[in-house]
Scaffold this motif. Structure first.
Motif, short mmCIF file in Angstrom:
data_model
loop_
_atom_site.label_atom_id
_atom_site.label_comp_id
_atom_site.label_asym_id
_atom_site.label_seq_id
_atom_site.Cartn_x
_atom_site.Cartn_y
_atom_site.Cartn_z
N GLY A 71 36.23 38.64 71.42
CA GLY A 71 36.76 39.96 71.08
C GLY A 71 37.95 40.34 71.94
O GLY A 71 38.94 40.88 71.45
N ALA A 74 40.96 38.24 70.85
CA ALA A 74 41.47 38.65 69.54
C ALA A 74 42.27 39.94 69.62
O ALA A 74 43.17 40.16 68.78
N ASP A 75 41.98 40.82 70.59
CA ASP A 75 42.76 42.05 70.76
C ASP A 75 44.01 41.85 71.61
O ASP A 75 44.80 42.78 71.77
N ARG A 79 45.42 37.45 65.93
CA ARG A 79 44.08 37.24 65.40
C ARG A 79 44.06 36.09 64.41
O ARG A 79 43.10 35.31 64.36
N PRO A 127 35.05 38.03 65.66
CA PRO A 127 35.75 39.27 66.01
C PRO A 127 37.19 39.30 65.51
O PRO A 127 37.71 40.36 65.14
N ALA A 128 37.84 38.14 65.48
CA ALA A 128 39.21 38.08 64.98
C ALA A 128 39.26 38.43 63.50
O ALA A 128 40.14 39.16 63.04
N GLY A 131 38.80 42.17 62.91
CA GLY A 131 39.97 42.94 63.28
C GLY A 131 41.18 42.68 62.40
O GLY A 131 42.12 43.48 62.39
N SER A 344 38.56 44.54 67.54
CA SER A 344 37.92 43.24 67.75
C SER A 344 36.95 43.27 68.93
O SER A 344 35.91 42.61 68.90
N SER A 347 33.93 45.08 67.71
CA SER A 347 33.24 44.13 66.82
C SER A 347 32.49 43.08 67.62
O SER A 347 31.38 42.68 67.26
#
Length: 424
Positions: A71, A74-75, A79, A127-128, A131, A344, A347
């Motif tokens: 996560g 991914a942020d 992503r 998570p990617a 998001g 993300s 998530s």
């Protein structure tokens, strides 16, 4: 609850079509792997329920261990690019599993290692993906997009599950695992074609990002309560799908083909559920989502009393419908209520909490089945699902949160725009 107007023009959006195509092809392979991995392990010399539990637990554990890191990453980066990396890693893991099974020499330790690699890929991917959806479609179309994505992936899963029993029976589990590896390669290629706005580089540390995500997560009672509920629900369902169900099928229901029919019925139900959820509007989405969890206990209860295959399949169909009503409403609520820049990470906390007991459930399912019997273990799992869902309804926010449709925030002046699919 009311139906919304048909807005099928999303199919004309090239970016959404690429995303939907990538997920559909990847999930098709996963449909093969879900059945093939269990029966590949059961076909090994000296196979026991405990060994099956060990392999599937090795796949589930990294999803728990690495999901928070996934996560944060991914942020902080593209992503879409992270999803490509995860697909490539997953392809390598399943190709290795396929080679082991096809070679006739599949050491348990090596299968566990490859299962760990496959689970790590999932931890990076999930998570990617969660998001990325709001970057591909507009906020007011999120529920429709989530529903349509689930219709595509669930239809693909149904096809994979329907064919998996036949492929395993005719050609062996190795070729089914090879098809899964190939599907990840195709998914990675399609994802590289996505073009979505990028984000400005972040100056904060990964640890600070993790703490910020935790604050976003814990500030919403409805969010952490339902995640706590699903920590129990997912553990029970995974124990059934990964261990107890195949064991029951092998012992009393006719083996891989019967189990393939049962899980395919659930997949068919998820198609109907996702299609319904894409079109309806509910005022209290979290309440409806939680209530939709109760039917998940019924198939386990029927398995526990040795019900006929057709009746178990009907119950699995119903649980599939309710599961995707939950999934679409839940994903849309999070995407609407949580700021995009933290989506993300939130998530990943959702995934982390929901998967918290999944490895334990898989690990103990086999030994518990050996100790008290498969039917008693299934009955216990059904009771846990019902109790956890009833407890979640005690939360005022779960019962009272109403749907919102806040407009998407405009991009910051001067913020860079790059291709997430191709940015270095």
């Amino acid at each position: 609850m009311s139906a919304s107007p048909d807005r099928s023009s999303l199919w004309g959006d090239q970016q959404f079509l690429l995303l939907a195509s990538a997920r559909t092809i990847s999930v098709l392979g996963n449909g093969f792997a879900r059945v093939a991995l269990a029966f590949a392990v059961l076909a090994l010399p000296g196979a026991t329920p405990g060994r099956l539990s060990l392999v599937v637990a090795c796949q589930a554990l990294p999803q728990l261990v690495f999901i928070l890191a996934g996560g944060v990453i991914a942020d902080r980066m593209s992503r879409a690019r992270l999803m490509v990396v995860a697909d490539v890693v997953g392809a390598a893991a399943y190709a290795g599993l396929s080679a082991l099974v096809l070679s006739g020499h599949a050491p348990l330790a090596l299968m566990c290692v490859l299962a760990v690699v496959a689970g790590t890929a999932t931890a990076l991917f999930s998570p990617a993906m969660d998001g990325l959806v709001p970057l591909v479609v507009q906020r007011d179309r999120l529920q429709q997009a989530n529903g349509m994505l689930r219709v595509c992936t669930n239809s693909s899963l149904l096809l994979g599950l329907a064919l998996s029993g036949v492929v395993v029976a005719w050609t062996g589990a190795g070729w089914a695992l090879a098809l899964n590896a190939a599907s990840f390669v195709v998914s990675a290629f399609l994802t590289t074609r996505l073009r979505v706005p990028g984000r400005a580089a972040k100056k904060s540390s990964g640890w600070d990002d993790l703490k910020e995500g935790w604050r976003e997560f814990t500030s919403r009672q409805w969010l952490w309560v339902v995640v706590a509920q699903y920590a129990v629900v997912v553990a029970a369902l995974n124990a059934n799908v990964g261990v107890l169900g195949p064991l029951m099928a092998e012992e009393d229901l006719g083996g891989a083909r019967a189990w393939s029919l049962i899980v395919a019925a659930q997949a068919l139900g998820t198609i109907a559920g996702a299609g319904l959820a894409a079109r309806v509007r509910v005022n209290r989405p979290v309440l409806v989502a939680v209530l939709a969890t109760f039917p998940a206990a019924l198939p386990l209860a029927l398995l526990a009393v040795s019900a006929p295959v057709w009746l178990i399949a009907v119950a699995m169909f119903g649980s599939g419908v309710s599961a995707d009503i939950f999934g679409v409403l839940w994903a849309t609520t999070i995407q609407r209520e949580v700021p995009e820049e933290a989506l993300s990470r939130v998530s990943s906390y959702d995934w982390f909490g929901s998967l918290a007991f999944a490895p334990l459930g898989l690990l103990v399912a086999g030994p518990v089945a050996d100790g008290v019997g498969i039917q008693q273990a299934l009955a216990g799992c059904a009771a846990l699902i019902a109790l956890a869902t009833g407890a979640a309804l005690l939360s005022p926010q779960v019962r009272g949160l109403t749907a919102t449709a806040r407009p998407a925030a405009p991009p910051a002046v001067g913020a860079p725009t790059v291709d997430e699919g191709t940015a270095q």
